[in-house]
Structures are given as C-alpha cells and as structure tokens.
Design a protein around this motif. Structure first.
Motif, short mmCIF file in Angstrom:
data_model
loop_
_atom_site.label_atom_id
_atom_site.label_comp_id
_atom_site.label_asym_id
_atom_site.label_seq_id
_atom_site.Cartn_x
_atom_site.Cartn_y
_atom_site.Cartn_z
N TYR A 190 8.65 8.21 -8.03
CA TYR A 190 8.87 9.12 -9.16
C TYR A 190 7.51 9.38 -9.81
CZ TYR A 190 13.96 9.03 -8.91
OH TYR A 190 15.26 9.20 -8.52
N ARG A 191 7.46 10.35 -10.66
CA ARG A 191 6.19 10.65 -11.33
C ARG A 191 6.44 10.92 -12.80
NH1 ARG A 191 4.36 8.66 -7.78
NH2 ARG A 191 2.87 9.32 -6.17
N CYS A 192 7.16 10.02 -13.45
CA CYS A 192 7.43 10.20 -14.88
C CYS A 192 6.07 10.39 -15.56
CB CYS A 192 8.17 8.99 -15.43
SG CYS A 192 9.68 8.66 -14.49
N THR A 193 5.98 11.39 -16.44
CA THR A 193 4.65 11.84 -16.87
C THR A 193 3.91 10.84 -17.76
OG1 THR A 193 5.73 13.10 -18.63
CG2 THR A 193 5.13 14.31 -16.63
N TYR A 194 4.64 9.86 -18.29
CA TYR A 194 3.99 8.86 -19.14
C TYR A 194 3.51 7.64 -18.36
CZ TYR A 194 8.77 7.26 -18.53
OH TYR A 194 9.96 6.91 -17.96
N CYS A 195 3.90 7.53 -17.10
CA CYS A 195 3.92 6.21 -16.44
C CYS A 195 2.74 5.95 -15.51
CB CYS A 195 5.22 6.04 -15.68
SG CYS A 195 5.43 4.38 -15.04
N ILE A 196 2.17 4.77 -15.63
CA ILE A 196 1.02 4.36 -14.82
C ILE A 196 1.44 3.68 -13.52
CG2 ILE A 196 0.73 2.04 -15.86
CD1 ILE A 196 -2.18 4.45 -15.21
N VAL A 197 2.72 3.29 -13.43
CA VAL A 197 3.16 2.46 -12.29
C VAL A 197 2.88 3.10 -10.92
CG1 VAL A 197 5.16 1.38 -11.18
CG2 VAL A 197 4.79 1.10 -13.63
N PRO A 198 3.13 4.40 -10.72
CA PRO A 198 2.81 4.96 -9.40
C PRO A 198 1.33 4.78 -9.03
CG PRO A 198 4.24 6.45 -10.62
CD PRO A 198 3.80 5.38 -11.59
N THR A 199 0.46 4.79 -10.04
CA THR A 199 -0.97 4.57 -9.80
C THR A 199 -1.27 3.11 -9.47
OG1 THR A 199 -1.35 6.22 -11.51
CG2 THR A 199 -3.27 4.95 -10.82
N THR A 200 -0.58 2.20 -10.14
CA THR A 200 -0.92 0.79 -9.97
C THR A 200 -0.18 0.12 -8.82
OG1 THR A 200 0.77 0.01 -11.51
CG2 THR A 200 -1.38 0.54 -12.44
N ARG A 201 0.93 0.72 -8.43
CA ARG A 201 1.76 0.06 -7.41
C ARG A 201 1.89 0.88 -6.13
NH1 ARG A 201 3.81 -5.24 -7.75
NH2 ARG A 201 2.96 -5.92 -9.73
N GLY A 202 1.40 2.13 -6.16
CA GLY A 202 1.40 2.93 -4.95
C GLY A 202 2.76 3.47 -4.58
N PRO A 203 2.85 4.06 -3.38
CA PRO A 203 4.09 4.71 -2.95
C PRO A 203 5.23 3.71 -2.72
CG PRO A 203 2.23 5.38 -1.57
CD PRO A 203 1.76 4.23 -2.41
N GLU A 204 6.44 4.24 -2.85
CA GLU A 204 7.64 3.42 -2.67
C GLU A 204 7.83 3.01 -1.21
OE1 GLU A 204 11.28 5.28 -4.14
OE2 GLU A 204 12.38 4.35 -2.48
N ARG A 205 8.18 1.79 -1.00
CA ARG A 205 8.59 1.32 0.34
C ARG A 205 9.57 0.18 0.17
NH1 ARG A 205 3.23 -1.62 -0.71
NH2 ARG A 205 3.09 -0.13 -2.38
N SER A 206 10.51 0.06 1.12
CA SER A 206 11.56 -0.95 1.02
C SER A 206 11.37 -2.02 2.08
CB SER A 206 12.93 -0.29 1.22
OG SER A 206 13.21 0.60 0.16
N ARG A 207 11.73 -3.23 1.73
CA ARG A 207 11.77 -4.32 2.72
C ARG A 207 12.96 -4.11 3.62
NH1 ARG A 207 11.86 -10.14 -0.12
NH2 ARG A 207 11.44 -10.99 1.94
N ARG A 208 12.92 -4.68 4.81
CA ARG A 208 14.07 -4.58 5.69
C ARG A 208 15.20 -5.44 5.16
NH1 ARG A 208 13.28 -1.85 10.06
NH2 ARG A 208 15.29 -2.65 10.78
N LEU A 209 16.41 -4.88 5.28
CA LEU A 209 17.60 -5.59 4.79
C LEU A 209 17.67 -7.00 5.35
CD1 LEU A 209 21.15 -4.38 4.16
CD2 LEU A 209 20.86 -6.12 5.91
N ALA A 210 17.39 -7.16 6.64
CA ALA A 210 17.50 -8.49 7.25
C ALA A 210 16.56 -9.49 6.58
CB ALA A 210 17.19 -8.40 8.75
N GLU A 211 15.38 -9.02 6.13
CA GLU A 211 14.43 -9.92 5.47
C GLU A 211 14.94 -10.33 4.09
OE1 GLU A 211 11.92 -11.28 6.81
OE2 GLU A 211 11.36 -10.01 8.50
N VAL A 212 15.54 -9.37 3.40
CA VAL A 212 16.09 -9.68 2.07
C VAL A 212 17.23 -10.69 2.21
CG1 VAL A 212 17.18 -8.74 0.00
CG2 VAL A 212 15.43 -7.40 1.20
N VAL A 213 18.06 -10.50 3.21
CA VAL A 213 19.18 -11.42 3.43
C VAL A 213 18.64 -12.80 3.82
CG1 VAL A 213 21.16 -11.92 4.93
CG2 VAL A 213 20.85 -9.61 3.98
N ARG A 214 17.62 -12.82 4.68
CA ARG A 214 17.02 -14.10 5.07
C ARG A 214 16.51 -14.86 3.83
NH1 ARG A 214 12.04 -15.47 4.98
NH2 ARG A 214 11.23 -13.36 4.95
#
Ligand code: SAH
Ligand code: SF4
Ligand code: F3S
Length: 442
Positions: free
Chosen positions: A154-178
């Motif tokens: 997202y690019r909420c206009t007030y927010c620094i998080v996209p700059t500090t944390r970079g693009p969104e990516r998800s862990r694999r479900l199997a890893e989260v379950v593990r």
C-alpha cells in the motif's frame, strides 16, 4: 563467551525481528543478556513511524554511549536504520553498524568486522528473505509472534513503512504451519500472525483464509490472532475462515485512520467511510461477540472541522472497544510532505482534536466495558501484573485485559473468570468453577 543485548522499539514486527536476531546470534555463540551494561554487542532495533519514535532512539543512543564498556559494538537495526542508512554513521560516531530489516542474516559477519574497527551499513531489500533457517529466541512463553508477511504494497500517503520495510511478500503456508507446530510442541497455545496488511497474505497458492484454517488446525493451538488487517483485504473467504475456525479469536484490529471519505482519499487508504462501515458490519454479522479496535490519526494535512467531526461520528457509529490514537507526524519522503504547506494543521488545533478524540474513544470503551460486568469468560493468564504481588494479567478471547489474583504458576493457564470491576479500560475478575452444563430440558 561474548554477550549481546537488543533493545526493541516499534511494532510487534520489530519484536519478532529481535527474537530472530537473538536466535541467530545465539546460534553463532553469543549469550543473550538483559542489560546493555557490560554487553559486548548492543543493538537498538528501531522504529521510524513517527518523529517522536526516532527522537527517543536518538536520545537513547546518547545514554547508551555512556553505559557501553570500551570496545563494545553498538549497532542500529530496524526501520530507522533502513530509513537513514549511512547518515546514522555520520550523526553518531559511536554507532558502528546500521542494518535494515532484510539484512539481519549479515549480522554475525558485520559484528565481526565491527570488532575489528569497521563501520558498515547494510540496507538492501531482499524479497526472498523470511529468515526461515533462524530459530527465534522468544521473549514470551505464553504466546508466540509469527511473521507471515514482510513489507507493504500500500502507499498510504502519511506512511514510512513501505520505505523501511520494502515490498510485500508472504512466507509459504507450510513454513508458517511448521513454526506454529514447533511453538505448540513447546507448550505455547496462542499465536499471533504478523504482517502490515496481513489479510492480503498470499504465498502463490494459499491465501489468508487458507492460512487461518491451517494454523487454527494445528494440535495444541487454542487461540489464533493476527495483526494488522487492511479493510480492503477482507474477502468473504477470509471472513468465513475467521468465523468457522474455532481457534481464531473474536477480535479484529481494523485500522480506520479517519472517518471522512475525503480525508481517506488524501491518505490514499483506498476505502470510503461507507466501505469501512460495511466491512465492520460484514465482520460483525459473521462473528458474534466480535471486539473491534482501531488506529486513528488526527491532524493530517487539510483536516477540516467537518472531517474531524466525521472521525468522531464514525467512532460513535462503530463503537470501538479501544483505539490507538496518533497525531500526524510528517515523515521525510512520504507523499504527505509534498502537500501544500498551507494544509498543515496548527499544533494547537491538533492538540484540541486529539483530546476530543481520546475522550470520545475512552467514553465509548468505558460504556461498553461497564455493560459487561458480571459476564463470565475464558481468559489466558499472560504474566504477573507486577512482581511478587500475586496479581496476574490475563486476556480474554476478545482481547480484554483482566487482572486476576493468583500465583505465578498459573501463567500460561486458561481460567474461567467473572468480570467484577472495570477501570473503564481494563477489568478485574474472579476465577469461578466452570459450571456443569445443565441437563437438557425434556
Ligand atoms: N500496517 C498497519 C499500520 C502500521 S503503522 C496498517 O496499515 O494498518 C501503525 C499506525 O501508526 C497506523 O495505523 C497509523 O494510524 C499510525 N501512523 C502511521 N504513520 C503515521 C504518521 N506519519 N503519523 C501519525 N501516525 C501514523
Ligand atoms: Fe503504512 Fe498503509 Fe502499509 Fe499500513 S497499509 S503499513 S499504513 S502504507
Ligand atoms: Fe515502526 Fe517499522 Fe513497525 S516503522 S511501526 S517498527 S514496521
């Protein structure tokens, strides 16, 4: 053996990252310690979300400089490290390491270099990085933070998080379950799934609905929570998974930010006041007894009296169980800083609105909480409320804090309590014997 101390600021994602860093460094032979005094390595894991979060860290670095033993390595990690990069090495000559959220894998070698006098910055994003081979050293024994997504698209206009944390990516479900299975095997019964817009989770084949069902099905897990969802990512599938998975708790933290559609547009939140309310209604229709908490910003550029009144009225319409309230803070490089300077709201106006918002939010929470006295509910004992006082802090499924008297051996246990009092925000409760179910009427 060398020792390491990490001090953590900011959100649960940072807490979770600190647990990963401790785990990694422990695996490399460092012993974790709980004070910077005398430690060989001191890391400050920072937050950049508002100006005052950064000011606190700058102040703290000044203090640490006096506490450090000669030759100790001082590093800055996290969002402020990512945002400022080498600038931090220039402004604070004692700092030797600046390491962003995707570069913690490099910590052992960077620390080695620092011990030889080097000063370095590592702030590249790595879209593959989920630290799967790190074993978190958890701070809490009762619940486990489990990151499922990093970054934000997202690019909420007030927010620094996209700059500090970079693009969104998800862990694999199997890893989260593990990882969930691993913590369950250690006796932990509650997990909190973490992501900046956690319900947009998608690992290529599984979505957040699949994830909730899979985590909720892990043996030994009695409670699943997640934070923070974005209102736009509540598909019917996700709401159904929440409603149909018994372990998923009846609480959602649903950031609203503002109750004015025009303001939400300037914030680029991508929903209107009506969309937000509709989301709340869909959630409430599917999940009886759902508690809703939120985040709200006041004093965003050009906020008019009417727009602020819309925020108050949306709070009254939703009747939040609780809200985190923030004064807008301009963050370098965000789109909000390019808005016309005359849109800036005078500090006195921001202060007055903030006070009014807090009073409104607290008043609603208090009314709701008073209405619940006498209710019985299951709570999980999280910790001692204060050391040695035989007072425990417990939490209900709907995220109410309940103080119960009892001995520390109850930490980690589930109790049924009756709510006997409230400060307006938190409750006191008395443990009750679980009643036998009444015989069915014939
Ligand atoms: N990813 C989460 C929010 C993370 S930041 C989400 O989108 O819901 C936590 C909260 O800090 C935000 O919800 C917002 O209310 C507040 N916040 C973020 N940037 C801010 C700023 N520049 N000034 C004031 N508050 C801010
Ligand atoms: Fe920031 Fe918006 Fe992303 Fe949340 S969704 S982290 S507020 S940009
Ligand atoms: Fe702060 Fe970074 Fe979290 S800016 S709120 S620590 S993602």
């Amino acid at each position: 053996m060398s020792t390491v101390y990490i001090e953590t600021y900011g959100c649960q994602m940072n807490v979770s990252d600190s647990e990963l860093m401790y785990g990694k460094l422990q695996a490399e032979g460092y012993a974790p310690v709980d004070s910077p005094v005398g430690a060989d390595v001191v890391l400050v894991n920072t937050c950049a979300i508002r100006e005052n979060a950064e000011q606190r860290v700058i102040g703290r670095l000044g203090e640490l400089r006096r506490d450090l033993k000669p030759g100790a390595v001082l590093g800055v990690t996290g969002c402020m490290a990512q945002r400022l990069g080498p600038r931090l090495l220039e402004t604070d000559t004692r700092v030797q390491l600046v390491v962003g959220p995707d570069a913690y894998r490099l910590l052992p070698q960077l620390i080695e270099g620092a011990r030889n006098g080097e000063r370095s910055t590592a702030t590249d994003f790595d879209l593959e990085e989920h630290y799967e081979d790190f074993t978190a050293r958890r701070f809490e024994g009762v619940k486990a933070w489990i990151p499922v997504q990093r970054g934000c698209d997202y690019r909420c206009t007030y927010c620094i998080v996209p700059t500090t944390r970079g693009p969104e990516r998800s862990r694999r479900l199997a890893e989260v379950v593990r990882e969930t299975q691993e913590v369950a095997a250690q006796g932990i019964t509650e997990v909190v799934l973490l992501g900046q817009t956690v319900n947009s989770y998608h690992d290529g084949s599984a979505d957040f609905a699949d994830l909730l069902r899979a985590v909720g099905a892990v043996d030994g897990i009695r409670r699943v929570r997640y934070t923070s969802p974005h209102p736009n990512d509540f598909s019917d599938r996700v709401i159904a998974a929440m409603a149909e998975t018994p372990a998923v708790c009846e609480h959602v933290h649903l950031p609203m930010q503002s109750g004015s559609t025009a303001m939400l547009k300037r914030m680029l939140r991508r929903y209107s006041r009506e969309d937000y309310l509709a989301c709340v209604e869909r959630l409430r229709a599917a999940i009886p007894g759902l508690a809703i908490t939120t985040d709200i910003i006041v004093g965003f550029p050009a906020e008019s009296d009417e727009e602020f009144a819309d925020t108050l009225s949306l709070c009254r319409a939703v009747r939040f169980d609780d809200a985190f309230t923030f004064k807008f803070s301009a963050r370098e490089g965000t789109p909000a800083t390019r808005m016309p300077p005359e849109w800036t709201i005078p500090a006195a106006v921001v202060d007055a609105r903030y006070e009014a918002l807090v009073a409104t939010v607290r008043g609603i929470a208090r009314e709701k909480n008073l209405g619940r006295l006498g209710e019985r509910m299951e709570v999980l004992v999280e910790k001692e409320a204060r050391k040695g006082g035989e007072l425990l802090q417990a939490r209900s499924r709907d995220f109410k804090t309940v103080l119960v008297s009892g001995t520390p051996d109850l930490v980690g246990r589930y109790l049924t309590v009756e709510l006997t009092g409230t400060t307006g925000a938190t409750f006191t409760g008395t443990p009750v014997q679980e009643r036998q179910p009444l015989p069915m009427a014939v």
